[in-house]
Design a protein around this motif. Structure first.
Motif, PDB file in Angstrom:
ATOM      1  N   ALA A 207       0.229 -46.102  17.591  1.00 52.95           N
ATOM      2  CA  ALA A 207       0.171 -46.343  18.715  1.00 52.95           C
ATOM      3  C   ALA A 207       1.874 -46.122  19.361  1.00 52.95           C
ATOM      4  O   ALA A 207       2.681 -46.127  18.548  1.00 52.95           O
ATOM      5  CB  ALA A 207      -0.061 -47.719  19.244  1.00 52.95           C
ATOM      6  N   TYR A 208       1.826 -45.662  20.535  1.00 51.24           N
ATOM      7  CA  TYR A 208       3.178 -45.341  20.841  1.00 51.24           C
ATOM      8  C   TYR A 208       3.645 -46.317  22.188  1.00 51.24           C
ATOM      9  O   TYR A 208       2.507 -46.872  22.909  1.00 51.24           O
ATOM     10  CB  TYR A 208       3.331 -43.923  21.580  1.00 51.24           C
ATOM     11  N   TYR A 209       5.066 -46.625  22.239  1.00 49.58           N
ATOM     12  CA  TYR A 209       5.680 -47.251  23.373  1.00 49.58           C
ATOM     13  C   TYR A 209       6.643 -46.473  23.855  1.00 49.58           C
ATOM     14  O   TYR A 209       7.522 -46.151  23.174  1.00 49.58           O
ATOM     15  CB  TYR A 209       6.150 -48.619  22.706  1.00 49.58           C
TER      16      TYR A 209
ATOM     17  N   ALA B 294       8.828 -45.180  20.810  1.00 47.58           N
ATOM     18  CA  ALA B 294       8.596 -45.728  19.515  1.00 47.58           C
ATOM     19  C   ALA B 294       7.198 -45.842  18.901  1.00 47.58           C
ATOM     20  O   ALA B 294       6.291 -45.734  19.626  1.00 47.58           O
ATOM     21  CB  ALA B 294       9.145 -47.175  19.640  1.00 47.58           C
ATOM     22  N   SER B 295       6.681 -45.562  17.746  1.00 45.29           N
ATOM     23  CA  SER B 295       5.605 -45.716  17.225  1.00 45.29           C
ATOM     24  C   SER B 295       5.357 -46.848  16.304  1.00 45.29           C
ATOM     25  O   SER B 295       6.346 -47.014  15.504  1.00 45.29           O
ATOM     26  CB  SER B 295       5.077 -44.173  16.641  1.00 45.29           C
TER      27      SER B 295
ATOM     28  N   LEU C  78       3.715 -53.594  20.080  1.00 47.27           N
ATOM     29  CA  LEU C  78       3.970 -53.091  21.363  1.00 47.27           C
ATOM     30  C   LEU C  78       4.240 -54.364  22.457  1.00 47.27           C
ATOM     31  O   LEU C  78       5.063 -54.078  23.412  1.00 47.27           O
ATOM     32  CB  LEU C  78       2.565 -52.302  21.873  1.00 47.27           C
ATOM     33  N   MET C  79       3.671 -55.272  22.423  1.00 47.87           N
ATOM     34  CA  MET C  79       3.838 -56.369  23.292  1.00 47.87           C
ATOM     35  C   MET C  79       5.333 -56.817  23.107  1.00 47.87           C
ATOM     36  O   MET C  79       6.119 -57.126  24.109  1.00 47.87           O
ATOM     37  CB  MET C  79       2.963 -57.535  23.073  1.00 47.87           C
ATOM     38  N   TRP C  80       5.843 -56.844  21.685  1.00 50.84           N
ATOM     39  CA  TRP C  80       7.136 -57.214  21.526  1.00 50.84           C
ATOM     40  C   TRP C  80       8.123 -56.326  22.167  1.00 50.84           C
ATOM     41  O   TRP C  80       9.432 -56.672  22.601  1.00 50.84           O
ATOM     42  CB  TRP C  80       7.234 -57.588  19.927  1.00 50.84           C
ATOM     43  N   LEU C  81       7.904 -55.138  21.884  1.00 48.09           N
ATOM     44  CA  LEU C  81       8.749 -54.111  22.526  1.00 48.09           C
ATOM     45  C   LEU C  81       9.006 -54.184  23.853  1.00 48.09           C
ATOM     46  O   LEU C  81      10.011 -54.114  24.520  1.00 48.09           O
ATOM     47  CB  LEU C  81       8.436 -52.723  22.330  1.00 48.09           C
ATOM     48  N   LYS C  82       8.005 -54.327  24.656  1.00 46.18           N
ATOM     49  CA  LYS C  82       7.988 -54.781  26.074  1.00 46.18           C
ATOM     50  C   LYS C  82       8.665 -56.105  26.415  1.00 46.18           C
ATOM     51  O   LYS C  82       9.402 -56.100  27.421  1.00 46.18           O
ATOM     52  CB  LYS C  82       6.576 -54.674  26.727  1.00 46.18           C
TER      53      LYS C  82
END
Length: 195
Positions: free
Chosen positions: A94-96, A119-120, A128-132
């Motif tokens: 998954a990618y962000y 980022a992958s 992905l939630m933490w990246l956001k």
């Protein structure tokens, strides 16, 4: 005194030893039974009634497997059915995409670098939630890493590879400090401009 009187007054040597052995076995049995009871109750040793320990951090997600932490489609976005090929990794990736570009001066130079990053991760949607969630802290750390890059580094493939690795580590360091787990496998340049 007769010989009979001498025999009756002498204690038998074997009787005391047998008593001590029996007493020792009783104590050993009681201790073992008590330890077994405490273990079965889960007080010590994680007995039969102890809860299974959950794995720490986000877990790898196999291709085609449901991700319990998948982020729902945003407003105006369509849900897309994912179809994976048979080759490559057995885990889905998954990618962000970081929304805005990053612009920074370069170390000991008047030049500027402007990059767009993604980022992958092959782990579940929590990464992905933490990246956001932590984008502000991540942007700050990424800008520090860019400012610590020399002009010579950004013009060579090896320098760009090293920068990608440093950015991946920096992002994982921030996530680990905030959430206890990183989970980003790779950082990619979507655009890379040096002026």
């Amino acid at each position: 005194m007769s010989d009979e009187d001498k025999e009756t007054k002498k204690p038998k040597k074997g009787k005391g030893l047998v008593t001590k052995l029996l007493f020792g076995l009783v104590l050993l049995g009681a201790g073992g039974g008590g330890a077994f009871g405490l273990m079965a109750a889960g007080v010590i040793g994680g007995g039969a009634h102890a809860e299974k320990e959950e794995p720490k951090g986000p877990q790898l997600v196999l291709k085609g497997e449901e991700d319990p932490y998948a982020m729902p489609a945003g407003k105006g976005e369509e849900e897309v059915a994912l179809v994976y090929g048979e080759g490559g990794s057995k885990y889905r990736t998954a990618y962000y995409d970081f929304g805005d570009d990053f612009t920074s001066n370069l170390k000991d130079s008047d030049a500027l670098v402007q990059v767009s990053l993604a980022a992958s991760t092959q782990r579940d949607g929590r990464v992905l939630m933490w990246l956001k969630e932590h984008q502000t802290a991540l942007r700050s750390r990424i800008l520090v890493e860019l400012a610590n890059t020399s002009e010579d580094e950004v013009f060579t493939p090896e320098g760009k590879d090293a920068l990608q690795k440093r950015l991946t580590k920096a992002i994982n360091d921030v996530l680990t400090a905030r959430e206890g787990f990183g989970g980003v496998d790779q950082v990619y340049f979507r655009s890379f401009i040096v002026q």
